[in-house]
Design a protein around this motif. Structure first.
Motif, mmCIF file in Angstrom:
data_model
loop_
_atom_site.group_PDB
_atom_site.id
_atom_site.type_symbol
_atom_site.label_atom_id
_atom_site.label_comp_id
_atom_site.label_asym_id
_atom_site.label_seq_id
_atom_site.Cartn_x
_atom_site.Cartn_y
_atom_site.Cartn_z
ATOM 1 N N ALA A 76 2.440 4.362 -11.655
ATOM 2 C CA ALA A 76 3.087 5.647 -11.936
ATOM 3 C C ALA A 76 2.087 6.792 -11.951
ATOM 4 O O ALA A 76 2.455 7.948 -11.765
ATOM 5 C CB ALA A 76 3.825 5.575 -13.270
ATOM 6 N N GLY A 77 0.805 6.503 -12.173
ATOM 7 C CA GLY A 77 -0.207 7.550 -12.199
ATOM 8 C C GLY A 77 -0.287 8.324 -10.903
ATOM 9 O O GLY A 77 -0.586 9.519 -10.901
ATOM 10 N N ALA A 78 -0.034 7.658 -9.780
ATOM 11 C CA ALA A 78 -0.091 8.340 -8.483
ATOM 12 C C ALA A 78 1.045 9.343 -8.345
ATOM 13 O O ALA A 78 0.910 10.376 -7.699
ATOM 14 C CB ALA A 78 -0.040 7.315 -7.353
ATOM 15 N N PRO A 106 -2.951 2.663 -18.200
ATOM 16 C CA PRO A 106 -2.074 3.684 -17.611
ATOM 17 C C PRO A 106 -2.598 5.106 -17.786
ATOM 18 O O PRO A 106 -2.494 5.919 -16.877
ATOM 19 C CB PRO A 106 -0.752 3.465 -18.357
ATOM 20 C CG PRO A 106 -0.733 2.006 -18.649
ATOM 21 C CD PRO A 106 -2.156 1.668 -18.971
ATOM 22 N N VAL A 107 -3.184 5.428 -18.960
ATOM 23 C CA VAL A 107 -3.673 6.794 -19.168
ATOM 24 C C VAL A 107 -4.866 7.079 -18.253
ATOM 25 O O VAL A 107 -5.041 8.214 -17.772
ATOM 26 C CB VAL A 107 -4.030 7.031 -20.650
ATOM 27 C CG1 VAL A 107 -5.289 6.291 -21.066
ATOM 28 C CG2 VAL A 107 -4.189 8.531 -20.918
ATOM 29 N N GLU A 108 -5.668 6.079 -17.956
ATOM 30 C CA GLU A 108 -6.804 6.282 -17.047
ATOM 31 C C GLU A 108 -6.326 6.504 -15.615
ATOM 32 O O GLU A 108 -6.893 7.303 -14.871
ATOM 33 C CB GLU A 108 -7.753 5.092 -17.122
ATOM 34 C CG GLU A 108 -8.524 5.020 -18.426
ATOM 35 C CD GLU A 108 -9.337 3.754 -18.551
ATOM 36 O OE1 GLU A 108 -10.564 3.820 -18.366
ATOM 37 O OE2 GLU A 108 -8.749 2.695 -18.847
ATOM 38 N N GLY A 143 1.288 7.114 -28.123
ATOM 39 C CA GLY A 143 0.432 6.101 -28.726
ATOM 40 C C GLY A 143 -0.688 5.561 -27.875
ATOM 41 O O GLY A 143 -1.362 4.608 -28.291
ATOM 42 N N ALA A 144 -0.926 6.118 -26.675
ATOM 43 C CA ALA A 144 -2.062 5.639 -25.876
ATOM 44 C C ALA A 144 -3.336 5.819 -26.695
ATOM 45 O O ALA A 144 -3.598 6.903 -27.215
ATOM 46 C CB ALA A 144 -2.159 6.411 -24.565
#
Length: 412
Positions: A96-98, A127-129, A147-148
């Motif tokens: 999803a990051g893309a 995911p956050v990275e 909460g990340a």
């Protein structure tokens, strides 16, 4: 007529169809889309189809939905299929990051209940990275709000205080140099992400993000990092201070911002903004003189060798650093400085130099030998074994490599 030239013509509107009785047909409200069509709209259908080995851009939407359904061989439904499916070590939340679309994150986090802390198995990114790597600020904020954990424990260290990610290409890999999560944002670059990370408690002391911001000419990032307490007196691996990098790659404004926080450099006679600019520009000009560079490096190598013989490893490393400032593509300089760090007990710096050395000379046994020795110092015996094994393959006659490899095997 002159006044009329400033008036924009309104776009024509299509006339509504009129029935025979003069009634205007009203357009029907769109019907709610089923969940699988929402999935397609957000791009998760594309993720599933990619896993199936298809080129999604050539497929019609209905066909992509059909293939996504076909991947649900257990009949658990597309949401469960999305949660449990991976491709090249990444799941849907990593991918999803893309896209960076918030509806995707809301669906995956709030409805599918996917783990926002779980790293992928390809490059060990959470995911956050992944969101940071693509500069998706709203996605980063959403994950932090849900909460990340920037202080997520990884082995003996945290994401923010250690080698959370490795590499220097756009897709970092596990064989590159060490850097922290702020570096991911700087690499994009995304100053907004840097600010958000600092607000979230990111460490600005490790891995010298200020030098990277100065090298990229990111004025706002420099301000933000200084306000957060970043140290402007820490040199990069080639011995360059952030203010020197700002002269070469940034603007006068960057230099002026860094100047009040930077300790005077002994070799700069006129310690002022203009003085440091003149000094660095003179050094750059000197580097264009091949004869000057060759003689200067030769002198520094000799001084380093003499200091090393006296077991003055600190000064030896300083001389090697000064030489690397003039020629940062000299693998032998990196190898020698790696040995200095090793003798001083600094495994991380020794490893970084050995890794850079290996990139410059990928078939040089000593680069792998230096890397293996640094890994042993850091008690990373499994990786040390592979590094030393490769070193011995490149130089089968080396007694010192063979002996260190045998010692490593005994520990493993």
């Amino acid at each position: 007529m002159a006044a009329a030239s400033h008036v924009r013509a309104l776009p024509r509107q299509r006339a509504r169809p009129v029935a025979a009785g003069g009634q205007v047909h009203r357009s029907r409200a769109p019907r709610p889309r089923p969940r699988d069509q929402e999935l397609e709209c957000w791009g998760l259908g594309d993720f599933l189809v990619t896993i199936g080995g298809f080129q999604t851009k050539f497929l019609a939407p209905f066909l992509r939905i059909k293939i996504a359904k076909e991947l649900d061989v257990q009949g658990h439904g597309i949401p469960v299929t999305v949660a449990n499916t991976t491709y090249m070590g990444m799941n849907a939340l990593h991918a999803a990051g893309a896209l960076g679309r918030l509806p995707v994150y809301r669906y995956l986090v709030e409805e599918v209940k996917m783990d926002i802390h779980k790293p992928d198995t390809l490059i060990d990114f959470t995911p956050v990275e992944h969101a940071l790597k693509h500069g998706r600020l709203p996605a980063v904020k959403y994950l932090l709000d849900h909460g990340a954990n920037l202080h997520l424990q990884r082995g003996d260290s945290t994401l923010l205080h250690s080698a959370a990610t490795r590499g220097q290409s756009e897709m970092p890999n596990k064989d590159g140099g060490l850097f922290g999560i702020i570096d991911v944002a700087l690499h994009k670059p995304s100053v907004s992400c840097v600010k958000l990370l600092i607000q979230g408690g990111a460490n600005v002391s490790g891995d010298n993000p200020l030098a990277k911001a100065a090298e990229k000419g990111l004025t706002e990032a420099i301000k933000c990092l200084l306000e957060a307490g970043a140290d402007p007196n820490v040199v990069d691996r080639f011995g360059r201070l952030p203010i020197e990098l700002a002269v070469e790659y940034g603007t006068r404004e960057d230099v002026a911002i860094l100047f009040p926080f930077t300790s005077p450099i002994s070799t700069v006679a006129n310690w002022s903004v203009d003085g440091i600019i003149s000094h660095v520009q003179m050094e750059i000009k000197q580097l264009e003189d091949d004869n000057f560079v060759e003689k200067r490096i030769s002198d520094l190598k000799q001084q380093a060798a003499e200091a090393f013989k006296k077991q003055d490893y600190l000064n030896a490393s300083v001389f090697y650093t000064q030489a690397l400032k003039m020629d940062n593509f000299d693998a032998k300089l990196l190898s020698n400085r790696s040995l200095c760090w090793l003798r001083m007990g600094d495994g991380e710096r020794s490893y970084e130099d050995a890794t850079e050395c290996k990139k410059l000379q990928p078939k040089w046994a000593k680069a792998y030998y230096r890397q293996g020795a640094a890994q042993i110092l850091m008690e990373d015996y499994d990786d040390a074994y592979h590094s030393l094994l490769r070193a011995l393959e490149l130089d089968p006659e080396s007694q010192e490599i063979a002996e260190l490899l045998l010692e490593t095997i005994e520990v493993v």
